[in-house]
Write an enzyme that holds these catalytic residues in place. Structure first.
Site, PDB file in Angstrom:
ATOM      1  N   LYS A  66       0.844  -1.195   0.000  1.00 45.14           N
ATOM      2  CA  LYS A  66       0.000   0.000   0.000  1.00 45.14           C
ATOM      3  C   LYS A  66       0.881   1.248   0.000  1.00 45.14           C
ATOM      4  O   LYS A  66       1.884   1.322   0.712  1.00 45.14           O
ATOM      5  CB  LYS A  66      -0.892  -0.021   1.248  1.00 45.14           C
ATOM      6  N   GLU A 122     -18.612  -5.178  11.583  1.00 43.88           N
ATOM      7  CA  GLU A 122     -19.541  -4.404  12.396  1.00 43.88           C
ATOM      8  C   GLU A 122     -20.485  -5.280  13.206  1.00 43.88           C
ATOM      9  O   GLU A 122     -20.782  -4.983  14.376  1.00 43.88           O
ATOM     10  CB  GLU A 122     -20.345  -3.455  11.498  1.00 43.88           C
ATOM     11  N   ARG A 135     -24.959  -1.769   9.019  1.00 46.41           N
ATOM     12  CA  ARG A 135     -24.597  -3.143   8.689  1.00 46.41           C
ATOM     13  C   ARG A 135     -24.828  -4.090   9.874  1.00 46.41           C
ATOM     14  O   ARG A 135     -24.727  -5.307   9.711  1.00 46.41           O
ATOM     15  CB  ARG A 135     -23.139  -3.201   8.250  1.00 46.41           C
TER      16      ARG A 135
END
Length: 585
Positions: A240, A327, A355
């Site tokens: 990344k 979540e 969610r």
């Protein structure tokens, strides 16, 4: 290098390039991504790490006949640049400009909208199944960051896809990061020899690990995957932030999401600075609570950075839990903590709490457990757009029995509201917006924070008031500004979206005119609750409701959108005068 990119207007142009031109294309894509994010901000790190992967995908697969589904879309800036959007990338995340995530309305090369993590595998399998059922050909590829393998939905998709005869291609972009470093057992397993056994045990052919910055190796692996007649995983190892030294050197997030920046004396300098945000102020209040009470525990689903909890994680490593992009697990984990006698605070964005709705209902509210939900990014979020607007939390939480919903006006409200919620015998919500803390007005500067907080408060109580502006959260400051030039207007800070302070709201109704303003949907929100109260009480003032309309609001400048929706001081003043029949400038 920009010349290479200027000659690439579509994926067909990528396929037509000679092999020796591809490294130059990748370098040009990185330059374009860095320049774009330097001007307007954006999700820099993930897109830089996926450049070679995107080029290889477009070399092997033919979009839109073949469908590419990028999990979330953080990885997809190079994809946008190669699919006809290069000339408009300077409008990224701006009102009317290029979307922050993927959107089929923007390009046929975006197979499915994606702004939340973990959706790609399930959606790709459904898309492939539907295409086959309807007689359509073409390949379907799900490009999944390894952070998505901290979330349950990805595993539901893997389980179903691995048992399917359909040749779904899953490309695992493994950079060991989501926003920050990934947590849990799966990310660690991926960098061992057990990764092959793991995916093969689920029914996938496993190809890899492949160097995700080696175009030749990537292209060969993807061509093999394309030729497969069964589900296959291509495991690509990437870094990344690759190609941008400040991002590569940042081990916390590797430049995940950055505001505009510039170079000065060879150093990266952020163009925007320094005021305290609501997230930071809440984290400070939470830190004080953790210091005072060893029973307090913080839990967040991969939002340590976004919700300013990294400092607390360092101070309280055993009491601040990052559970990954999970979540549902975060909420039920909090339920278990509360059942054990702890005082859990679930720090979660409004749009991500959606969610985990069943867990809020079934695991927290039904047993009445004292979980505090710190709902960050409640209201307009600006550049992140429709997938992240915090529009619905008041509306979908308000019907739940026993759940109290609080909102601060200024940063000084956070500590007493959190203390009140932590003392409550049942579940509570404390919602606060994205953005910096406002100045404290004189009307609130001398107010002493009472704990527990009880009900609404009058920010302005005009004798003989003809109209009351009722607000939730920081909109109370806009209401104060609107009412300063109106001697017979009052301002009531509801403080709770539910349960209502009925006595205060009935007093507001006595003036005959009420404007209710909230930064959330008007369908089922605070305004709806006020109207329900008035109907049940047999009072009938004239009422105007202001809030977010019945559409998915796109990306843009939150301050501009607030003004467009009439949620600034001028808009509240116009609404009040119109309700009184006194429309004027």
């Amino acid at each position: 290098m920009a010349d290479v990119l200027s000659g690439v207007a579509s994926p067909a142009d990528v396929r037509a390039l000679p092999e020796d031109a591809l490294p130059g294309l990748c370098e040009a894509l990185r330059e374009a991504i860095i320049a774009t994010c330097g001007r307007v901000g954006g999700h820099l790190g993930a897109s830089l790490g996926a450049v070679e992967l995107v080029v290889a995908l477009h070399r092997v697969f033919h979009t839109p006949q073949d469908a590419l589904l990028f999990d979330v879309g953080h990885q997809a800036y190079a994809h946008k640049l190669l699919t006809g959007r290069r000339e408009r990338m300077h409008t990224l995340r701006q009102a009317g400009g290029i979307a922050p995530f993927l959107d089929p309305r923007e390009s046929p090369h975006d197979a499915l909208a994606a702004g939340h993590a973990c959706t790609a595998i399930s959606a790709a399998l459904g898309l492939l199944s539907g295409r086959r059922q309807l007689g359509h050909s073409g390949h379907v590829v799900a490009v999944v960051g390894d952070g998505a393998l901290t979330g349950g939905l990805s595993f539901e998709g893997l389980n179903n896809a691995g048992g399917s005869p359909l040749p779904l291609v899953v490309v695992l972009n493994d950079n060991q990061m989501s926003i920050s470093a990934n947590v849990g057992a799966i990310p660690a397993l991926l960098r061992t020899r057990n990764a092959r056994a793991f995916f093969e045990s689920l029914g996938f052919t496993y190809l890899g690990p492949v160097d995700g910055h080696d175009l030749g190796a990537l292209t060969r692996a993807l061509r093999e995957a394309k030729a497969s007649s069964r589900p296959v995983v291509v495991h690509a190892l990437t870094r990344k932030g690759r190609g941008f030294p400040p991002a590569e050197a940042d081990e916390q997030t590797r430049g995940h999401a950055m505001g505009p920046y510039e170079w000065r004396d060879g150093k990266l300098v952020r163009s925007r600075g320094g005021r305290t945000t609501f997230s930071e102020a809440f984290a400070h209040a939470l830190g004080d609570a953790l210091e005072r009470d060893p029973r307090v525990v913080a839990v967040t689903p991969a939002m340590l950075e976004g919700s300013a909890l990294t400092g607390l994680k360092a101070r309280f490593p055993d009491r601040v839990h990052d559970v990954g992009i999970a979540e549902q697990h975060a909420v039920t984990f909090c339920a278990g903590l509360a059942a054990a006698g702890a005082k859990p605070v679930c720090v979660i964005y409004s749009t991500f709490l959606q969610r985990a709705y069943d867990q809020v209902v079934h695991d927290v509210c039904l047993p009445g457990l004292p979980v505090v939900f710190a709902v960050d990014r409640a209201g307009l979020v600006g550049a992140d757009g429709a997938t992240h607007q915090g529009a619905y939390d008041v509306s979908f939480l308000r019907p739940l029995p026993g759940l109290t919903q609080w909102a601060p006006v200024v940063g000084e409200d956070l500590a007493p509201l959190l203390a009140t919620a932590l003392q409550a015998p049942g579940p509570s919500v404390l919602r606060f917006p994205r953005g910096t803390l406002p100045e404290v007005p004189p009307e609130l500067a001398s107010a002493s924070p009472e704990v527990p907080v009880t009900g609404a408060r009058w920010l302005k109580r005009a004798p003989g008031s003809r109209l009351t502006l009722v607000t939730l959260g920081p909109l109370g400051l806009s209401a104060l500004e609107a009412a300063r030039s109106e001697p017979d207007w009052s301002v009531l800070d509801a403080r709770r979206a539910w349960p209502l302070d009925e006595a205060a709201l009935l007093e507001a109704a006595a003036g005959g005119h009420v404007v209710v303003a909230e930064e959330g949907t008007t369908r089922g929100g605070l305004g709806s609750a006020v109207l329900e109260l008035y109907a049940a009480s047999g009072v009938s003032p004239r009422v105007t409701l202001l809030g977010m309309p019945d559409v998915f609001l796109p990306h843009g400048d939150a301050r501009v959108q607030r003004a467009q929706l009439g949620l600034d001081a001028a808009g509240l003043r116009r609404a009040g005068r119109a309700l009184l029949g006194e429309e004027r400038r």
